[in-house]
Write an enzyme that holds these catalytic residues in place. Structure first.
Site, PDB file in Angstrom:
ATOM      1  N   ASP A 139      -9.502 -19.035 -27.813  1.00  0.00           N
ATOM      2  CA  ASP A 139      -8.420 -19.736 -26.885  1.00  0.00           C
ATOM      3  C   ASP A 139      -7.083 -19.250 -26.860  1.00  0.00           C
ATOM      4  O   ASP A 139      -6.592 -19.111 -28.014  1.00  0.00           O
ATOM      5  CB  ASP A 139      -8.247 -21.113 -27.157  1.00  0.00           C
ATOM      6  N   ASP A 140      -6.644 -18.493 -25.983  1.00  0.00           N
ATOM      7  CA  ASP A 140      -5.491 -17.634 -25.913  1.00  0.00           C
ATOM      8  C   ASP A 140      -5.268 -16.352 -26.688  1.00  0.00           C
ATOM      9  O   ASP A 140      -4.466 -15.920 -27.018  1.00  0.00           O
ATOM     10  CB  ASP A 140      -3.989 -18.588 -26.171  1.00  0.00           C
TER      11      ASP A 140
ATOM     12  N   CYS B 200      -6.793 -21.504 -19.212  1.00  0.00           N
ATOM     13  CA  CYS B 200      -8.202 -21.864 -19.847  1.00  0.00           C
ATOM     14  C   CYS B 200      -9.156 -22.736 -18.895  1.00  0.00           C
ATOM     15  O   CYS B 200     -10.123 -22.392 -18.870  1.00  0.00           O
ATOM     16  CB  CYS B 200      -7.772 -22.828 -21.132  1.00  0.00           C
TER      17      CYS B 200
ATOM     18  N   ARG C  76     -12.839 -21.714 -17.879  1.00  0.00           N
ATOM     19  CA  ARG C  76     -14.078 -22.591 -18.189  1.00  0.00           C
ATOM     20  C   ARG C  76     -14.890 -23.026 -16.976  1.00  0.00           C
ATOM     21  O   ARG C  76     -16.111 -23.136 -17.115  1.00  0.00           O
ATOM     22  CB  ARG C  76     -13.508 -23.380 -19.117  1.00  0.00           C
TER      23      ARG C  76
ATOM     24  N   LYS D 266     -13.780 -27.041 -27.839  1.00  0.00           N
ATOM     25  CA  LYS D 266     -12.835 -27.406 -26.704  1.00  0.00           C
ATOM     26  C   LYS D 266     -13.817 -27.596 -25.518  1.00  0.00           C
ATOM     27  O   LYS D 266     -14.460 -26.651 -25.187  1.00  0.00           O
ATOM     28  CB  LYS D 266     -11.863 -26.434 -26.609  1.00  0.00           C
TER      29      LYS D 266
ATOM     30  N   HIS E 279     -11.972 -29.645 -21.976  1.00  0.00           N
ATOM     31  CA  HIS E 279     -10.894 -29.254 -21.127  1.00  0.00           C
ATOM     32  C   HIS E 279     -11.344 -29.347 -19.819  1.00  0.00           C
ATOM     33  O   HIS E 279     -10.782 -28.733 -18.799  1.00  0.00           O
ATOM     34  CB  HIS E 279     -10.001 -27.934 -21.476  1.00  0.00           C
TER      35      HIS E 279
ATOM     36  N   HIS F  10      -4.664 -20.974 -30.243  1.00  0.00           N
ATOM     37  CA  HIS F  10      -3.862 -21.942 -29.001  1.00  0.00           C
ATOM     38  C   HIS F  10      -2.796 -22.540 -30.125  1.00  0.00           C
ATOM     39  O   HIS F  10      -3.096 -23.024 -31.018  1.00  0.00           O
ATOM     40  CB  HIS F  10      -4.689 -22.738 -28.410  1.00  0.00           C
TER      41      HIS F  10
ATOM     42  N   ASP G  55     -10.362 -16.673 -23.323  1.00  0.00           N
ATOM     43  CA  ASP G  55     -10.074 -17.391 -21.849  1.00  0.00           C
ATOM     44  C   ASP G  55      -8.957 -17.180 -21.110  1.00  0.00           C
ATOM     45  O   ASP G  55      -9.115 -17.368 -19.702  1.00  0.00           O
ATOM     46  CB  ASP G  55     -10.081 -18.730 -22.164  1.00  0.00           C
ATOM     47  N   ASN G  56      -7.893 -16.399 -21.406  1.00  0.00           N
ATOM     48  CA  ASN G  56      -6.947 -15.864 -20.493  1.00  0.00           C
ATOM     49  C   ASN G  56      -6.036 -15.005 -21.531  1.00  0.00           C
ATOM     50  O   ASN G  56      -6.385 -14.638 -22.787  1.00  0.00           O
ATOM     51  CB  ASN G  56      -6.202 -17.003 -20.004  1.00  0.00           C
TER      52      ASN G  56
ATOM     53  N   LYS H 268      -0.614 -14.780 -20.190  1.00  0.00           N
ATOM     54  CA  LYS H 268      -1.038 -16.258 -19.670  1.00  0.00           C
ATOM     55  C   LYS H 268      -0.555 -16.590 -18.609  1.00  0.00           C
ATOM     56  O   LYS H 268       0.866 -16.790 -18.483  1.00  0.00           O
ATOM     57  CB  LYS H 268      -1.446 -16.965 -21.037  1.00  0.00           C
TER      58      LYS H 268
END
Length: 552
Positions: A40-41, A78, A82, A140, A142, A234, A340-341, A395
């Site tokens: 994540d990130d 994110c 996803r 996660k 989301h 994140h 994810d980004n 991001k």
């Protein structure tokens, strides 16, 4: 339900090292397992195998032994990413045209902007489960907060999930009501409490190992699809004290020095051609030498915490790999790793002050407390742009810095293990690729009696096996949009609008940093790609927002 003691957390030092032509049908006995890991990130250059200085031996081993994808792209944030990962189609159709919490007023109540994964998506987990796979997720989600939107209701037979997009990494904000805090579920049921000693990366890895054991016991003859979705790194920047201590002093040289070292290392590794121009970073505080001594200490500490989070995540990947090796399943497992980004540039004191106010208001962000569960800090745009180097921005933007992310595939069936490949591959290509390996059709608009969105991503299987030269054709338009920032890729050409309404034209093959706008030299090409983006927007029901509350 408690996690087995054998899955308890351990420190990094204690962890074992851990359009393509259709393929022929795959015999059930030969079908591979799938492990998809999402960070994540995570910045493009954070891993050692991608030029970083952070110790990530487990991920490096997998990346260097597999295929590093330097042309892999996601959505700029994110949950849209996803949604494409699980649907194989564009996020504007799958329900995440914008993030639920940031939907603009003019986007509300429009199809594709529901803020959760639409019911007319047949998820990758649903398709694989119907095709004879055991399906697992830990981490996660989301993609929806309601019971019918839980991963257990969307095809994951075994699930341990954080429903929201971010949380306190030590679990201090855990609640049973999403309006009051972070909600965790197991197999669709809200958990009243988390296990003692909770830390996000430890818990997500431990629970995936637990689910692998449990599902193998229940259905030993079925292959598995496991989705491991970390919330690290994140914000908030939080990590165990011993992990932070291992990073002390490593970032005292500052943003620019780390960024320059990473760029040099990327050239040495062959990730970038020698002499590649890197985009100039935004420096809202004027650069490292402009900071006071106190600000330097704080900035170095936040990056130490970030590095500790990445290292801890890597150690937990090692635990999962060790468990698969012990069970004898590793050799038949396709492993896909991605972020994810791009890296997160939001600054809790400036660009993120309003968004994060409810978290930071009661936090103790004194230097000695940073990294603990009672702190709530970000690491800011300067470190983020060290993570996205050589790319433009971070991001939330449709520039390369927001959408080109670290990714690799590790699998015994790769045609060229150990190589670096720069062909464009998108996150929506993952679902059709895994379905292709499983021998499960990814075509049509009907699934188990309901009408569903078609899969529009392309299978990369033939490309991974060396039977095709690319995944996408040179004339195929590939569009992106989020928060009004737009882009369209067509072969090596790309137009980018960072949200100011201006199209800029780039030759990505020769200028991956998006440093030279070629609009004046090739105005017809710019206009051609801009027209292609308009067509993409019409086909995918894109509604440009009338305001953009998230612009780090």
């Amino acid at each position: 339900m408690a996690v087995p003691a054998a899955a308890a957390a351990s420190s990094p030092s204690e962890v074992a090292p851990a359009p393509s032509p259709p393929s022929a049908p795959v015999p059930a006995a030969a079908r591979p397992n799938f492990l998809v890991i999402v960070a994540d990130d995570l910045g493009w250059s954070d891993l050692g195998a991608f030029g970083g200085e952070i110790a990530t031996p487990n991920l490096d081993r997998l990346a260097l032994g597999g295929l590093r994808l330097t042309g892999f792209h996601t959505a700029p944030t994110c949950s849209p990413t996803r949604s494409m990962l699980l649907s194989g189609t564009d996020n504007h159709l799958a329900g995440l045209g914008n993030m639920a919490e940031l939907t603009a007023p003019n986007q509300k109540d429009h199809a594709g902007y529901e803020g959760y994964l639409r019911p007319d998506v047949a998820t990758l987990a649903e398709r694989l489960a119907a095709g004879g796979y055991r399906t697992l997720i830990s981490g996660k989600w989301h993609l929806g907060l309601r019971p019918e939107q839980d991963p257990h209701a969307r095809g994951f037979q075994y699930s341990y999930a954080l429903l929201q997009g971010a949380s306190n990494h030590f679990g201090l904000d855990q609640a049973t009501d999403p309006a009051k805090g972070s909600v965790y579920t197991r197999d669709g049921k809200v958990l009243p409490a988390l296990e003692p000693g909770f830390y996000s990366s430890d818990s997500f890895a431990a629970n995936l190992i637990y689910e692998l054991h449990r599902s193998r016991r229940d259905t030993p003859d079925k292959p598995f699809f496991a989705l491991l979705t970390f919330t690290a790194p994140h914000w908030p920047m939080q990590a165990p004290d011993e992990d932070i201590a291992r990073q002390r002093g490593r970032y005292d040289a500052g943003f620019e020095a780390i960024r320059a070292a990473r760029l040099a290392r990327q050239e040495q590794l062959g990730l970038l051609p020698k002499g590649t121009a890197a985009h100039s970073p935004r420096a809202p505080r004027g650069g490292w030498d402009s900071l006071s001594a106190a600000d330097k200490r704080e900035a170095a500490r936040t990056m130490e915490i970030y590095a500790a989070m990445v290292a801890r995540m890597d150690a937990n990947v090692g635990r999962v790999i060790a468990a698969l090796r012990e069970s004898g399943e590793l050799d038949n497992t396709v492993i896909v790793f991605l972020a994810d980004n791009g890296a997160e540039a939001l600054d809790a004191r400036t660009t993120g002050a309003k968004m994060l106010a409810r978290y930071t208001a009661g936090a103790d962000n004194s230097l000695g407390n940073l990294g603990k569960g009672t702190s709530y800090a970000t690491y800011g745009p300067e470190w983020a742009q060290a993570g996205t180097a050589p790319s433009w921005l971070t991001k939330a933007y449709a520039s390369e810095g927001g959408t080109r992310t670290v990714a690799f595939v590790n699998w015994k069936g790769l045609a060229h293990p150990g190589r670096i490949e720069g062909a464009y591959v998108g996150v929506a290509d993952i679902a059709p690729t895994l379905l292709d390996y499983a021998g499960i059709p990814a075509t049509g608009t009907s699934f188990e009696g309901r009408t569903v969105l078609p899969v529009t991503g392309r299978s990369a299987k033939a490309w991974l096996q060396g039977r095709a030269g690319s995944v996408h054709g040179a004339d195929e338009p590939l569009g992106t949009e989020l928060f009004g920032s737009r882009s369209l890729r067509k072969g090596d050409w790309k137009v980018t609008d960072i949200g100011d309404g201006q199209w800029r034209l780039f030759d990505i093959a020769h200028d991956p940093g998006e440093t030279r706008d070629l609009s004046d030299t090739y105005p017809q090409k710019r206009d051609e790609l801009a027209a292609d983006w308009d067509a993409y927007a019409r086909a995918n029901n894109v509604i440009l927002p009338d305001q953009a509350p998230y612009r780090p």
